[in-house]
Design an enzyme around this catalytic site. Structure first.
Site, mmCIF file in Angstrom:
data_model
loop_
_atom_site.group_PDB
_atom_site.id
_atom_site.type_symbol
_atom_site.label_atom_id
_atom_site.label_comp_id
_atom_site.label_asym_id
_atom_site.label_seq_id
_atom_site.Cartn_x
_atom_site.Cartn_y
_atom_site.Cartn_z
ATOM 1 N N VAL A 112 0.829 -1.210 0.000
ATOM 2 C CA VAL A 112 0.000 0.000 0.000
ATOM 3 C C VAL A 112 0.863 1.259 0.000
ATOM 4 C CG1 VAL A 112 -1.921 1.182 1.122
ATOM 5 C CG2 VAL A 112 -1.735 -1.301 1.319
ATOM 6 N N ILE A 152 -13.248 0.461 -0.480
ATOM 7 C CA ILE A 152 -14.662 0.862 -0.388
ATOM 8 C C ILE A 152 -14.824 2.020 0.596
ATOM 9 C CG2 ILE A 152 -17.024 0.107 0.092
ATOM 10 C CD1 ILE A 152 -16.113 -2.768 -0.329
ATOM 11 N N GLU A 203 -2.416 -15.127 2.937
ATOM 12 C CA GLU A 203 -1.036 -14.969 3.375
ATOM 13 C C GLU A 203 -0.455 -16.327 3.753
ATOM 14 O OE1 GLU A 203 -0.672 -11.935 6.347
ATOM 15 O OE2 GLU A 203 -2.058 -10.654 5.242
ATOM 16 N N ASP A 251 -9.606 -11.179 11.489
ATOM 17 C CA ASP A 251 -9.522 -9.941 10.689
ATOM 18 C C ASP A 251 -10.922 -9.344 10.499
ATOM 19 O OD1 ASP A 251 -8.003 -8.226 8.534
ATOM 20 O OD2 ASP A 251 -9.745 -9.052 7.487
ATOM 21 N N LYS A 307 -12.577 -5.654 11.923
ATOM 22 C CA LYS A 307 -13.321 -4.701 11.089
ATOM 23 C C LYS A 307 -14.758 -4.543 11.600
ATOM 24 C CE LYS A 307 -10.424 -5.892 7.169
ATOM 25 N NZ LYS A 307 -10.298 -6.849 6.057
#
Ligand code: NAP
Length: 451
Positions: free
Chosen positions: A27, A147, A201, A212, A216
């Site tokens: 990123v 998003i 991963e 994960d 979120k």
């Protein structure tokens, strides 16, 4: 031929904001590229020149996806942070990211991060420290990659009351379940394919165990319900126990299995008129015509129900260097605009009055798969157990399996869908069923939503 559309003009600016970038991986490298390549356009949009003053990494000579000026690289992240107006943290992990973010806050710098792992363990204390220091901490990239979902919740829907958020917020697990649904693959084979294609991963635990998605889910719930939820408030179940048989049976009955993060407003048990919020992550059966059922591959989507707006869905790429960089730069531009024009920094409100409810407060429909002996009276024994625990059966389907040439009794595969039931009643029913002599095994217990 030159484009007829004029590019955004380079404005005459007096203000320069010093931007420190921590990390130049998937990123960070894309964020650096866009900051350098689109400097004029970003200046036109913010009213200030965004000057990338440095990029902190572990190894200056590591190969990068993007060619970036070597002079920008440093291994002294702390020095970089001390001289910055805006700090973009894209290193990931807990330390040194947390210390560097705290240093940035102390120095009055605006912080933008995509670090959901850090926010999951330390979000509430970081938000409080940023609040106390009057600096902005934004993290659009931490949930569902590209998003735009956090800003619509905190800004666009701030005049509404959100009642439910259901999200496919982990691309790896959506890819695996979609692969199982479309090819009939077993979980292990679909995971191997996800790893081969780079969606999973080397250590996929955080994805496949639902951690994960839970991180979120906690962020989405905090913003949607104005109450800070920590990771431990989220009931979490991953997808490792979902089998090809579960997927096939769900498909036959008109459902698809998705890993959903769900945050919803519920009545508080035993307190008339009181509402609380529960947050949970688990594999869920959704009717195939539900909008979230059409989210394939590694894509993400968040489905929101609000009192006035009704149903909304946000869909797009949940990961990837360039898509995630888009969300990071959105935060940077918004923060820079406010630094130029003034005005309040953060728009999140945390009234903190909504009780956090555990999974016990949730009532859903359930799908139960059973492997039973094919004998007279089995169905009535099972039906009586459900009734005895106050769980009402909506549908019960039976498929009988017999070895060829075997005149024996064979086995019956039973698939039961219940009406809404409390977690505790359902758990007690399943325990009682396991004790029946005619039951070989309980093959699956999954929640059903969206009906
Ligand atoms: P990445 O590819 O692993 O890159 C991490 C970068 O941080 C590398 O440049 C690394 O330096 C640097 N770094 C790590 N530890 C460091 C340390 N102790 N000191 C200095 N530099 C250090 O990570 P990524 O995929 O870009 O993800 C960055 C963040 O964005 C994470 O929090 C992740 O959860 C979040 N995010 C990522 C995605 C995605 O699609 N990748 C999507 C949403 C959110 P070296 O290059 O020298 O090793």
């Amino acid at each position: 031929m030159d484009s007829a559309v004029p590019s955004e003009p380079a404005p005459a600016l007096t203000k320069t904001l010093k931007v420190a970038l921590l990390g130049a991986g998937n990123v960070g490298a894309q964020v650096a590229r866009i900051l350098l390549q689109d400097a004029d356009a970003l200046a036109a949009r913010t009213g200030a020149r965004l000057e990338l003053t440095g990029i902190a990494v572990r190894n200056i000579d590591a190969p990068r996806d993007v060619e970036l000026p070597r002079a920008l690289f440093t291994t002294d992240a702390s020095a970089l942070v001390r001289g910055a107006d805006v700090v973009i943290e894209l290193m990931g992990g807990i330390e040194p990211a947390r210390t560097l973010i705290l240093e940035a806050i102390e120095h009055g710098a605006t912080v933008v991060t995509g670090n959901k792992a850090l926010l999951a363990v330390d979000g509430p204390s970081l938000y409080e420290k940023a609040d106390a220091a009057g600096v902005e901490l934004s993290y659009e990239a931490a949930v569902a990659g590209a998003i735009p979902i956090l800003r619509p919740i905190t800004d666009s829907l701030s005049g509404d009351k959100i009642t439910r958020v259901m999200g496919i917020v982990n691309g790896t697990t959506n890819f695996i379940l979609d692969q199982m649904d479309t090819t009939g693959a077993q979980f292990a084979d679909a995971l191997a394919e996800a790893t081969r294609l780079g969606y999973a991963e080397a250590d996929p635990t955080a994805d496949i165990e639902g951690h994960d998605a839970a991180a979120k889910g906690a962020i989405l719930a905090s913003l949607a319900f104005h109450t800070r939820f920590a990771l431990e408030d989220v009931h979490c179940q991953g997808i490792t126990a979902v089998t090809a048989d579960d997927i096939a049976a769900a498909k036959e009955a008109g459902y698809v299995i998705k890993l959903l993060a769900i945050a919803e407003k519920l009545a508080v048990p035993g307190r008339e008129g009181a509402a609380g919020v529960s947050v949970r992550v688990h594999p869920t059966l959704l009717p195939r015509e539900h909008p979230l059922a059409a989210v394939h591959g590694a894509f993400n989507a968040v489905f929101i129900e609000a009192e006035s707006a009704g149903e909304l869905m946000f869909y797009g790429q949940g990961a990837g260097g360039t898509p995630t960089a888009s969300a990071v730069l959105g935060d940077v531009v918004s923060a820079a605009r406010r630094m130029v024009l003034g005005g309040p920094g953060r728009t999140e409100t945390t009234t903190g009055v909504v009780p956090v409810l555990g999974i016990d407060a949730v009532q859903t429909r359930y799908y139960i798969g059973l492997d039973a002996a094919d004998q007279p009276g089995v169905l009535s024994k099972i039906a009586a157990l459900f009734a005895g625990h106050g769980v009402s059966i909506e549908t019960m389907r039976q498929t009988v399996h017999r070895e060829p040439g075997d005149g024996g009794p064979g086995t019956a595969e039973l698939r039961i869908v219940t009406h809404r039931a409390a977690e505790a009643s359902l758990a007690a029913t399943v325990e009682a069923i396991k004790g029946l002599d005619v039951i070989n095994s309980v093959t699956s217990v999954l929640r059903v939503e969206g009906v």
